[in-house]
Motif scaffolding. Structure first.
Motif, PDB file in Angstrom:
ATOM      1  N   ALA A   1       0.836  -1.202   0.000  1.00  0.00           N
ATOM      2  CA  ALA A   1       0.000   0.000   0.000  1.00  0.00           C
ATOM      3  C   ALA A   1       0.871   1.252   0.000  1.00  0.00           C
ATOM      4  O   ALA A   1       0.558   2.237  -0.681  1.00  0.00           O
ATOM      5  CB  ALA A   1      -0.929  -0.010   1.215  1.00  0.00           C
ATOM      6  N   ILE A   2       1.969   1.232   0.763  1.00  0.00           N
ATOM      7  CA  ILE A   2       2.890   2.367   0.789  1.00  0.00           C
ATOM      8  C   ILE A   2       3.527   2.561  -0.584  1.00  0.00           C
ATOM      9  O   ILE A   2       3.684   3.692  -1.058  1.00  0.00           O
ATOM     10  CB  ILE A   2       3.970   2.148   1.867  1.00  0.00           C
TER      11      ILE A   2
ATOM     12  N   ARG B   1       2.273   1.747  -3.501  1.00  0.00           N
ATOM     13  CA  ARG B   1       1.277   2.313  -4.417  1.00  0.00           C
ATOM     14  C   ARG B   1       1.038   3.786  -4.115  1.00  0.00           C
ATOM     15  O   ARG B   1       0.865   4.596  -5.034  1.00  0.00           O
ATOM     16  CB  ARG B   1      -0.037   1.532  -4.308  1.00  0.00           C
ATOM     17  N   ARG B   2       1.042   4.138  -2.857  1.00  0.00           N
ATOM     18  CA  ARG B   2       0.746   5.522  -2.483  1.00  0.00           C
ATOM     19  C   ARG B   2       1.881   6.465  -2.853  1.00  0.00           C
ATOM     20  O   ARG B   2       1.642   7.589  -3.312  1.00  0.00           O
ATOM     21  CB  ARG B   2       0.482   5.587  -0.976  1.00  0.00           C
ATOM     22  N   THR B   3       3.103   6.030  -2.651  1.00  0.00           N
ATOM     23  CA  THR B   3       4.252   6.912  -2.870  1.00  0.00           C
ATOM     24  C   THR B   3       4.838   6.797  -4.264  1.00  0.00           C
ATOM     25  O   THR B   3       5.570   7.685  -4.700  1.00  0.00           O
ATOM     26  CB  THR B   3       5.355   6.605  -1.843  1.00  0.00           C
TER      27      THR B   3
ATOM     28  N   VAL C   1       3.058   6.300   7.102  1.00  0.00           N
ATOM     29  CA  VAL C   1       1.870   6.542   6.285  1.00  0.00           C
ATOM     30  C   VAL C   1       1.218   7.866   6.643  1.00  0.00           C
ATOM     31  O   VAL C   1       0.793   8.632   5.785  1.00  0.00           O
ATOM     32  CB  VAL C   1       0.861   5.384   6.460  1.00  0.00           C
TER      33      VAL C   1
ATOM     34  N   GLY D   1       5.004   9.819   4.670  1.00  0.00           N
ATOM     35  CA  GLY D   1       4.584   9.482   3.317  1.00  0.00           C
ATOM     36  C   GLY D   1       3.817  10.584   2.624  1.00  0.00           C
ATOM     37  O   GLY D   1       3.857  10.710   1.407  1.00  0.00           O
ATOM     38  N   SER D   2       3.114  11.414   3.393  1.00  0.00           N
ATOM     39  CA  SER D   2       2.303  12.470   2.786  1.00  0.00           C
ATOM     40  C   SER D   2       3.054  13.776   2.600  1.00  0.00           C
ATOM     41  O   SER D   2       2.557  14.679   1.937  1.00  0.00           O
ATOM     42  CB  SER D   2       1.059  12.712   3.663  1.00  0.00           C
TER      43      SER D   2
ATOM     44  N   HIS E   1       8.529  13.759  -1.008  1.00  0.00           N
ATOM     45  CA  HIS E   1       8.354  13.303  -2.386  1.00  0.00           C
ATOM     46  C   HIS E   1       9.524  12.462  -2.863  1.00  0.00           C
ATOM     47  O   HIS E   1       9.343  11.503  -3.603  1.00  0.00           O
ATOM     48  CB  HIS E   1       8.154  14.512  -3.301  1.00  0.00           C
TER      49      HIS E   1
END
Length: 209
Positions: free
Chosen positions: A73-74, A76-78, A189, A193-194, A197
């Motif tokens: 999931a990380i 895919r998110r990043t 997360v 992660g948010s 970049h």
């Protein structure tokens, strides 16, 4: 069968030292979870069934399923894919990994103790060193996260070394494993992660509340 699982686990540690794709890291963490499940089942069959059930459920659900799912999931998110180019060369990583393995064998040989399963002790030590190498030699934060998870698996194996005689140590290791993993993944997360970049450890110095 138990020895085969341990050897396969060592192979995953060697492969973790040379792979360059983060997706492979996530798959290795999941594979290590399944291997540890088999090891726990074969190693701890003589302990109380309630304690054994707790160990098996935690290992299956948390290590083999939840952790790799969260890592994917990380990814895919990043959108991260490969190890940063400034990391140590693959050949050098392999040399360092074999050096860590040799060091583990030597330390295990000189610390021989009849009360401890030295095979588990040696592999656990190698897992700890492998995790530290991932953290030290890579720039990407994701590699550091995987390194911590590898170290936690090593702690789990350490508890296995004397788990038959002292099963409560395994329960303590599992609770510590769950606590640390949830904290690290939650931090990654929810915060890192948010806000990052390039996902390099060097940029952590720029994060402010």
């Amino acid at each position: 069968m138990l020895l085969a699982l341990i050897i396969f686990y060592v192979v995953t540690l060697v492969y973790a030292a040379i792979t360059e794709r983060f997706r492979h890291y996530a798959m290795l963490i999941g594979l290590q979870g399944w291997l540890l499940l088999g090891v726990a089942l074969l190693r701890l069959h003589g302990i109380d069934w309630l304690e054994l059930s707790f160990v098996l459920v935690e290992t299956l659900v948390f290590k083999a399923v939840v952790m790799p799912a969260m890592l994917f999931a990380i990814i895919r998110r990043t959108g991260i894919n490969r190890v940063h180019a400034r990391s140590v060369a693959v050949f050098n990583q392999l040399i360092l990994s074999f050096a860590a393995l040799l060091c583990s064998v030597i330390v295990t040989y000189y610390m021989a103790d009849s009360r401890i399963d030295m095979v588990f002790f040696g592999v656990a030590l190698y897992a700890l060193l492998s995790g530290m190498l991932l953290i030290v030699s890579h720039k990407r934060i994701f590699s550091h996260l995987v390194g911590f998870l590898v170290i936690e698996n090593g702690v789990f194996l350490f508890s296995m070394a004397i788990g038959v005689e002292m099963p409560f140590l395994i329960n303590i290791a599992i609770l510590l494993d769950i606590l640390m993993s949830v904290l690290m993944l939650g931090l990654f997360v929810g915060k890192i992660g948010s806000r990052l970049h390039d996902l390099n450890a060097d940029t952590l110095t720029t994060i402010k509340d």
